[in-house]
Scaffold this motif. Structure first.
Motif, PDB file in Angstrom:
ATOM      1  N   ILE A   1      12.327  -0.135  -2.752  1.00 18.31           N
ATOM      2  CA  ILE A   1      10.923   0.282  -2.854  1.00 18.31           C
ATOM      3  C   ILE A   1      10.033  -0.865  -3.326  1.00 18.31           C
ATOM      4  O   ILE A   1       8.969  -1.119  -2.736  1.00 18.31           O
ATOM      5  N   PRO A   2      10.409  -1.626  -4.358  1.00 22.28           N
ATOM      6  CA  PRO A   2       9.591  -2.799  -4.726  1.00 22.28           C
ATOM      7  C   PRO A   2       9.501  -3.843  -3.622  1.00 22.28           C
ATOM      8  O   PRO A   2       8.483  -4.536  -3.520  1.00 22.28           O
ATOM      9  N   ARG A   3      10.573  -3.959  -2.800  1.00 19.55           N
ATOM     10  CA  ARG A   3      10.490  -4.915  -1.691  1.00 19.55           C
ATOM     11  C   ARG A   3       9.369  -4.508  -0.723  1.00 19.55           C
ATOM     12  O   ARG A   3       8.635  -5.351  -0.212  1.00 19.55           O
ATOM     13  N   GLY A   4       9.272  -3.227  -0.453  1.00 22.60           N
ATOM     14  CA  GLY A   4       8.199  -2.757   0.418  1.00 22.60           C
ATOM     15  C   GLY A   4       6.832  -3.014  -0.170  1.00 22.60           C
ATOM     16  O   GLY A   4       5.896  -3.429   0.516  1.00 22.60           O
ATOM     17  N   LEU A   5       6.699  -2.785  -1.493  1.00 25.33           N
ATOM     18  CA  LEU A   5       5.421  -3.040  -2.158  1.00 25.33           C
ATOM     19  C   LEU A   5       5.104  -4.533  -2.186  1.00 25.33           C
ATOM     20  O   LEU A   5       3.951  -4.937  -2.017  1.00 25.33           O
ATOM     21  N   GLU A   6       6.147  -5.348  -2.413  1.00 27.00           N
ATOM     22  CA  GLU A   6       5.924  -6.799  -2.427  1.00 27.00           C
ATOM     23  C   GLU A   6       5.408  -7.265  -1.076  1.00 27.00           C
ATOM     24  O   GLU A   6       4.527  -8.126  -0.990  1.00 27.00           O
TER      25      GLU A   6
ATOM     26  N   ILE B   1      -3.097  -2.481  -0.842  1.00 27.32           N
ATOM     27  CA  ILE B   1      -2.782  -1.733  -2.055  1.00 27.32           C
ATOM     28  C   ILE B   1      -2.532  -0.279  -1.659  1.00 27.32           C
ATOM     29  O   ILE B   1      -3.397   0.364  -1.058  1.00 27.32           O
ATOM     30  N   HIS B   2      -1.358   0.253  -1.990  1.00 27.05           N
ATOM     31  CA  HIS B   2      -0.997   1.600  -1.559  1.00 27.05           C
ATOM     32  C   HIS B   2      -1.748   2.657  -2.353  1.00 27.05           C
ATOM     33  O   HIS B   2      -2.297   3.607  -1.793  1.00 27.05           O
ATOM     34  N   CYS B   3      -1.751   2.545  -3.694  1.00 23.27           N
ATOM     35  CA  CYS B   3      -2.525   3.419  -4.590  1.00 23.27           C
ATOM     36  C   CYS B   3      -1.974   4.840  -4.738  1.00 23.27           C
ATOM     37  O   CYS B   3      -2.586   5.655  -5.430  1.00 23.27           O
TER      38      CYS B   3
ATOM     39  N   LEU C   1      -1.522   4.821   3.741  1.00 21.42           N
ATOM     40  CA  LEU C   1      -2.291   3.587   3.664  1.00 21.42           C
ATOM     41  C   LEU C   1      -3.607   3.682   4.409  1.00 21.42           C
ATOM     42  O   LEU C   1      -4.482   2.837   4.240  1.00 21.42           O
ATOM     43  N   ALA C   2      -3.772   4.661   5.286  1.00 24.82           N
ATOM     44  CA  ALA C   2      -4.954   4.732   6.136  1.00 24.82           C
ATOM     45  C   ALA C   2      -6.177   5.124   5.328  1.00 24.82           C
ATOM     46  O   ALA C   2      -6.253   6.201   4.768  1.00 24.82           O
ATOM     47  N   LEU C   3      -7.138   4.222   5.279  1.00 25.54           N
ATOM     48  CA  LEU C   3      -8.370   4.522   4.556  1.00 25.54           C
ATOM     49  C   LEU C   3      -9.117   5.676   5.196  1.00 25.54           C
ATOM     50  O   LEU C   3      -9.838   6.408   4.540  1.00 25.54           O
ATOM     51  N   PHE C   4      -8.922   5.845   6.520  1.00 24.71           N
ATOM     52  CA  PHE C   4      -9.685   6.880   7.199  1.00 24.71           C
ATOM     53  C   PHE C   4      -9.203   8.271   6.834  1.00 24.71           C
ATOM     54  O   PHE C   4      -9.859   9.260   7.121  1.00 24.71           O
ATOM     55  N   LEU C   5      -8.043   8.407   6.166  1.00 24.76           N
ATOM     56  CA  LEU C   5      -7.563   9.728   5.813  1.00 24.76           C
ATOM     57  C   LEU C   5      -8.456  10.381   4.758  1.00 24.76           C
ATOM     58  O   LEU C   5      -8.357  11.559   4.504  1.00 24.76           O
ATOM     59  N   VAL C   6      -9.337   9.592   4.141  1.00 22.16           N
ATOM     60  CA  VAL C   6     -10.323  10.176   3.240  1.00 22.16           C
ATOM     61  C   VAL C   6     -11.303  11.034   4.027  1.00 22.16           C
ATOM     62  O   VAL C   6     -11.804  12.040   3.553  1.00 22.16           O
TER      63      VAL C   6
END
Length: 609
Positions: free
Chosen positions: A559-564, A575-577, A599-604
């Motif tokens: 999981i940290p590898r994916g975030l890295e 930034i996943h958030c 991750l999609a900003l448009f999902l807001v």
């Protein structure tokens, strides 16, 4: 006697050839009036004969035609001029397709007084007039401007200068967009086309060059003036030159044909050609925008001029996108689409990795850098940066070749015809003859599919997630997850496409990958690889399953590898958030992957149902 007969025959042939050359000029028309028709391959000419407007035959299919305007030179076939000579072509809308006419098509001014192109009973195109007046005559000016005039010829109801495509002629102004062709011989603009937009403001997410004047007191008009200067004018009257004229005076400039064009490689170029140069005279590039060229240009989303796997070479006439040795073009007709390995990719324990996964090694030799990549199954190339630092990359993106480049790319290719199951030790490193720079970034290979392709996979009225085998054009079947979005009026179509493409650029073995997307009519769908293991939460808190400690340790590293990768593996950090067990999904082997849908900003603004 035979000699005299041969002489008479030669004279007769000469006369016939001269008459044949005069026929087009004699048949050329100066206008189209109400009740008259223009049919392929017919055209009208400007008073001086420098321009023609009418039906231009396709380069690939002479039975189809575009309605176009072109420079008219003595050596050209008037119905099939060189692609560079075409300065305007009819389009259904600014970004729409170009209507294809046939030998049955007719351009006319019927009883309703509208300029219409029709093929039988089907209307292909209509001049977008805003006035209620009836038109009566169509003329072509010596400027290259096609004008549709009202009864009496006092008012201009429509003109081609008001609807530019990819070209500006002398004296023409722009208050909108110029869209490049996908290729020189193609007229339809696509999502891959470049555009110039200095009037409505800089589209920062897609802009690779900008004036920075998108303010309330910003741009008003872009003009290509009579001297060949390309400039923009601000609301306060200030004029800013983009490309300086090559001809110093308006008197001298009248001896030249000139145009400014948004080329398929994303560069605006101005070109000149002397009017008295003869039919074999070629166009000369007199200026470019941006002046520093295009190979270094990238958008905020790190999209360059050349596609993934290729590298860019600067040239005044046209940028070139080339493939490294061992790679081949994804689309031979469009070299800017990118390159792919011409050999079977290496399989790493059944996983084919194409992400930008990378690792850096400071203060190493070139041989050590080669060895690092050869010993790593997921390494596609190694970069020697500044002659001392090494970076391993899992895919090539945004390469550039030039005299100022100090990075050498070492590309891993397969030896001979060996099987793809062989180990990395049986592979070799091939050094590009001239060094070029590969900028580490996310890359995209996302396709857009239709509702028809998903109808068997997704129940639009009842299911939230459909699990099906998607064959499409792929050789193997893949389990997928289809998610439907409900549109919001606050979000534009372009923004939707941009955000989807951004997710499609994220490729890592610890991130859920988006495979396709659908944008058809009102339907908006996302297609992800299916994660049969469910969420990390359901796995950890399942009373019937107790994960072994070894798996927990591997998951804690994965999981940290994916975030890295999200933070450092892309040139534009992501930034996943919203990292939590519900957003960590498991594949069929139990490998944890971060849910990239979040991750999609448009999902807001798009509600997931």
């Amino acid at each position: 006697m035979p000699a005299l007969a041969l002489l008479r025959l030669a004279l007769l042939i000469t006369v016939l050839v001269q008459q044949a050359r005069l026929l087009p000029a004699a048949a050329a028309r100066m206008n189209l009036t109400a009740g008259g028709t223009l049919k392929p391959p017919g055209y009208i000419t400007s008073p001086s004969g420098s321009f023609a407007f009418g039906f231009r035959a396709h380069d690939s299919d002479p039975t189809k035609f575009h309605l176009a305007t072109w420079f008219r030179f003595g050596g050209d076939d008037d119905s099939r001029p060189q692609p560079q000579s075409v300065v305007w072509f009819a389009k259904e809308s600014t970004m729409g397709v170009t209507p294809n006419a046939t030998v049955r098509s007719v351009l006319s001014i019927p009883a309703d007084g509208q300029l219409t192109l029709a093929d039988g009973s089907r209307e292909l195109w209509r001049a977008p007039t805003t006035s209620m007046q009836r038109g009566s005559v169509l003329v072509l000016r010596d400027s290259g401007n096609v004008q549709f005039l009202s009864d009496g010829g006092n008012d201009v109801l429509w003109e081609s200068f008001g609807y530019p495509t990819d070209t500006l002629l002398r004296g023409q102004s722009l208050k909108g967009f110029l869209f490049s062709k996908r290729a020189d011989a193609e007229t339809t603009a696509t999502s891959s086309s470049a555009c110039i937009d200095l009037f409505t403001g800089d589209i920062l997410e897609n802009a690779y060059w900008a004036t920075g004047t998108n303010t309330p007191n910003g741009n008003t008009t872009i003009t290509f003036d009579d001297q060949g200067r390309l400039s923009y004018t601000l609301y306060n009257g200030a004029v800013n030159t983009l490309i300086s004229p090559v001809v110093s005076s308006s008197t001298a400039s009248s001896d030249y044909f000139q145009f400014a064009r948004m080329e398929p490689d994303g560069i605006v170029r101005t070109s000149v050609r002397p009017k008295n140069g003869g039919e074999n005279t070629s166009w000369t590039v007199s200026g470019i925008l941006p002046s520093e060229g295009g190979c270094k240009m990238k958008t905020a989303r790190m999209q360059g001029m050349c596609g993934p796997g290729s590298y860019c070479v600067e040239a005044k006439e046209r940028l070139r996108c080339l493939c490294p040795s061992g790679y081949t073009y994804i689309d031979a007709q469009h070299s800017d689409s990118g390159c792919t390995p011409a050999f079977e990719p290496q399989s790493c324990d059944g996983v084919s990795e194409i992400s930008i996964y990378y690792r850096k090694f400071p203060a190493v030799t070139e041989q050590q850098c080669r060895d690092y990549c050869l010993s790593d199954c997921f390494c596609a190339a190694a970069l020697m940066i500044g002659g001392s630092d090494c970076a391993k990359v899992g895919a090539l993106a945004y390469g550039r070749q030039g005299s100022d480049v100090t990075t050498t790319a070492l590309v891993k290719v397969r030896k001979g015809n060996t099987s793809h199951t062989e180990r990395a030790s049986s592979r070799m490193m091939r050094k590009i003859p001239r060094p070029y720079m590969i900028v580490v970034s996310c890359l995209a290979s996302l396709l857009m599919i239709t509702v028809g392709s998903l109808v068997a996979l997704y129940n639009l009225t009842r299911n939230k997630v459909s699990q099906q085998a998607l064959s499409s054009s792929r050789a193997q079947l893949h389990l997928i997850a289809v998610k439907r979005l409900v549109a919001s009026n606050e979000y534009s179509e372009q923004e939707f496409t941009n955000e989807v493409q951004s997710i499609g650029q994220i490729h890592h073995r610890n991130l859920v990958r988006m495979i396709d997307y659908c944008k058809e009519d009102k339907h908006r769908m996302l297609v992800f690889e299916f994660m049969p293991g469910g969420s990390l939460r359901s796995f950890l808190f399942n009373p019937d399953v107790r994960p072994p400690w070894r798996w927990r340790a591997e998951a804690a590293l994965a999981i940290p590898r994916g975030l890295e990768y999200l933070h450092d593996g892309c040139s534009a950090p992501v930034i996943h958030c919203d990292i939590k067990p519900d957003n960590i999904l498991l594949d069929d082997l139990g490998v944890p992957k971060i849910n990239s849908c979040c991750l999609a900003l448009f999902l807001v603004l798009f509600l997931l149902v």
